[in-house]
Write a protein that holds these residues in place. Structure first.
Motif, PDB file in Angstrom:
ATOM      1  N   ALA A  15      -6.268  56.609  47.364  1.00  0.00           N
ATOM      2  CA  ALA A  15      -5.432  56.930  48.515  1.00  0.00           C
ATOM      3  C   ALA A  15      -5.352  58.426  48.735  1.00  0.00           C
ATOM      4  N   ILE A  16      -5.205  59.182  47.645  1.00  0.00           N
ATOM      5  CA  ILE A  16      -5.103  60.639  47.766  1.00  0.00           C
ATOM      6  C   ILE A  16      -6.403  61.218  48.315  1.00  0.00           C
ATOM      7  N   LEU A  17      -7.538  60.767  47.769  1.00  0.00           N
ATOM      8  CA  LEU A  17      -8.829  61.289  48.205  1.00  0.00           C
ATOM      9  C   LEU A  17      -9.128  60.918  49.651  1.00  0.00           C
ATOM     10  N   ALA A  18      -8.646  59.756  50.106  1.00  0.00           N
ATOM     11  CA  ALA A  18      -8.905  59.296  51.474  1.00  0.00           C
ATOM     12  C   ALA A  18      -7.901  59.842  52.469  1.00  0.00           C
ATOM     13  N   GLY A  19      -6.887  60.536  51.977  1.00  0.00           N
ATOM     14  CA  GLY A  19      -5.886  61.082  52.882  1.00  0.00           C
ATOM     15  C   GLY A  19      -4.921  60.053  53.405  1.00  0.00           C
ATOM     16  N   ARG A  68      -1.118  57.383  61.966  1.00  0.00           N
ATOM     17  CA  ARG A  68      -1.845  57.512  60.694  1.00  0.00           C
ATOM     18  C   ARG A  68      -1.091  58.437  59.744  1.00  0.00           C
ATOM     19  N   ALA A  69      -0.445  59.470  60.307  1.00  0.00           N
ATOM     20  CA  ALA A  69       0.317  60.403  59.486  1.00  0.00           C
ATOM     21  C   ALA A  69       1.702  59.881  59.139  1.00  0.00           C
ATOM     22  N   ARG A 110      -1.738  76.448  65.445  1.00  0.00           N
ATOM     23  CA  ARG A 110      -2.732  75.532  65.984  1.00  0.00           C
ATOM     24  C   ARG A 110      -3.375  74.661  64.913  1.00  0.00           C
ATOM     25  N   SER A 111      -3.772  73.475  65.339  1.00  0.00           N
ATOM     26  CA  SER A 111      -4.560  72.599  64.480  1.00  0.00           C
ATOM     27  C   SER A 111      -5.853  73.297  64.100  1.00  0.00           C
ATOM     28  N   ARG A 112      -6.457  72.853  63.017  1.00  0.00           N
ATOM     29  CA  ARG A 112      -7.749  73.394  62.598  1.00  0.00           C
ATOM     30  C   ARG A 112      -8.908  72.668  63.285  1.00  0.00           C
ATOM     31  N   ASP A 234      -0.026  67.610  58.301  1.00  0.00           N
ATOM     32  CA  ASP A 234      -0.043  66.141  58.281  1.00  0.00           C
ATOM     33  C   ASP A 234      -0.957  65.584  59.366  1.00  0.00           C
ATOM     34  N   PHE A 235      -0.910  66.173  60.559  1.00  0.00           N
ATOM     35  CA  PHE A 235      -1.769  65.697  61.641  1.00  0.00           C
ATOM     36  C   PHE A 235      -3.237  66.006  61.345  1.00  0.00           C
ATOM     37  N   ASP A 236      -3.507  67.192  60.811  1.00  0.00           N
ATOM     38  CA  ASP A 236      -4.895  67.514  60.460  1.00  0.00           C
ATOM     39  C   ASP A 236      -5.400  66.587  59.357  1.00  0.00           C
ATOM     40  N   GLY A 237      -4.539  66.285  58.382  1.00  0.00           N
ATOM     41  CA  GLY A 237      -4.923  65.359  57.327  1.00  0.00           C
ATOM     42  C   GLY A 237      -5.207  63.967  57.860  1.00  0.00           C
ATOM     43  N   ALA A 238      -4.408  63.537  58.861  1.00  0.00           N
ATOM     44  CA  ALA A 238      -4.623  62.222  59.459  1.00  0.00           C
ATOM     45  C   ALA A 238      -5.941  62.182  60.232  1.00  0.00           C
TER      46      ALA A 238
END
Length: 270
Positions: A15-19, A68-69, A110-112, A234-238
């Motif tokens: 789960a951690i590796l998949a975000g 997703r986040a 800004r988002s990345r 969180d959004f970038d991770g999602a």
């Protein structure tokens, strides 16, 4: 010391590796107020439909990323000038934005990720296609109220009084299409997708055009919000998790990180 059972440890590591947000993390963000997302009339990316509901494929994408986040969302439409102010004072948490927005870049994080690319076009009628912007001398150029056109080569021409360029504004993309067919202007400067939506909504053929440049869009987060960095991360991770799982919608499968030294400005002193 307590150890996790092997199966539970393996699931946790995956789960951690998949975000994937962990259950206790999802519960924590679910208890927070909804993420307030501002938007302007920019069809088909974002608009309010005939039922008064937020619509558009960009808002659908934002909703997917938020879910997703682990966040809930609240979408609110604003005129452009009010959107800038609400982002500045933190009345809303985030909105779509040009990567190098001439106004909002000063007070947003800004988002990345570059999430969309939109062409900026110059539409014309009753005129030969302009091959050089100097040909717009003494022309009437129509703009969309509240939109910004950073980097547009037309700006320098219009701002030079010796060129005699007369600018006016239309309140909506549809109104701009109608004004062009009523010969209220010689040229229309507008972004391609909303401009073509405006012609379609007005029941008019799309006018010929030349493309001036390409503008890149991302997600911007108000630095006046105390959770700006958490939301951005969180959004970038999602987004990364959706990319890895092959679950991005078709229009956003080409999404990619961009390099911009200004994307993570220092937090203002309190």
């Amino acid at each position: 010391m307590t150890f996790l059972p092997p199966k539970r440890f393996a699931w946790l590591l995956t789960a951690i590796l998949a975000g994937i947000p962990l259950p206790w993390a999802r519960a924590e963000v679910a208890a927070q107020p909804p993420v307030r997302v501002g938007y302007i009339d920019f069809p088909p990316y974002s608009y309010t439909d005939e039922r008064g509901q937020p619509a558009g494929h960009l808002l659908e994408f934002f909703e997917q990323v938020a879910q997703r986040a682990g966040y809930r969302t609240q979408f609110i439409e604003y005129p452009s000038y009010r959107l800038f102010k609400t982002m500045e004072n933190g009345s809303i948490d985030m909105c779509p934005s040009l990567i190098r927005h001439p106004v909002m870049s000063q007070y947003t994080l800004r988002s990345r990720y570059l999430i969309a690319r939109v062409l900026l076009n110059l539409y014309y009628q009753g005129q030969p296609p302009p091959t050089q912007l100097d040909e717009l001398r003494n022309a009437r150029v129509l703009l969309i109220q509240g939109l910004v056109y950073p980097g547009s080569p037309l700006a320098a021409v219009a701002e030079n009084p010796t060129n005699g360029v007369l600018t006016s504004t239309a309140p909506t993309h549809r109104a701009a299409a109608q004004m062009m067919y009523l010969q209220r202007a010689d040229y229309l400067l507008d972004y391609q997708d909303p401009a073509e939506s405006g012609f379609k909504e007005a029941g008019l053929p799309v006018l010929p055009h030349v493309t001036l440049l390409q503008q890149d869009f991302t997600m911007a987060f108000s630095q006046a919000s105390p959770r700006a960095r958490q939301l951005r991360d969180d959004f970038d991770g999602a987004i990364e998790a959706l990319r890895a799982a092959g679950q991005l919608p078709e229009k956003y499968r080409a999404i990619f990180p961009y390099a911009d030294e200004a994307q993570d400005p220092p937090t203002p002193a309190q």
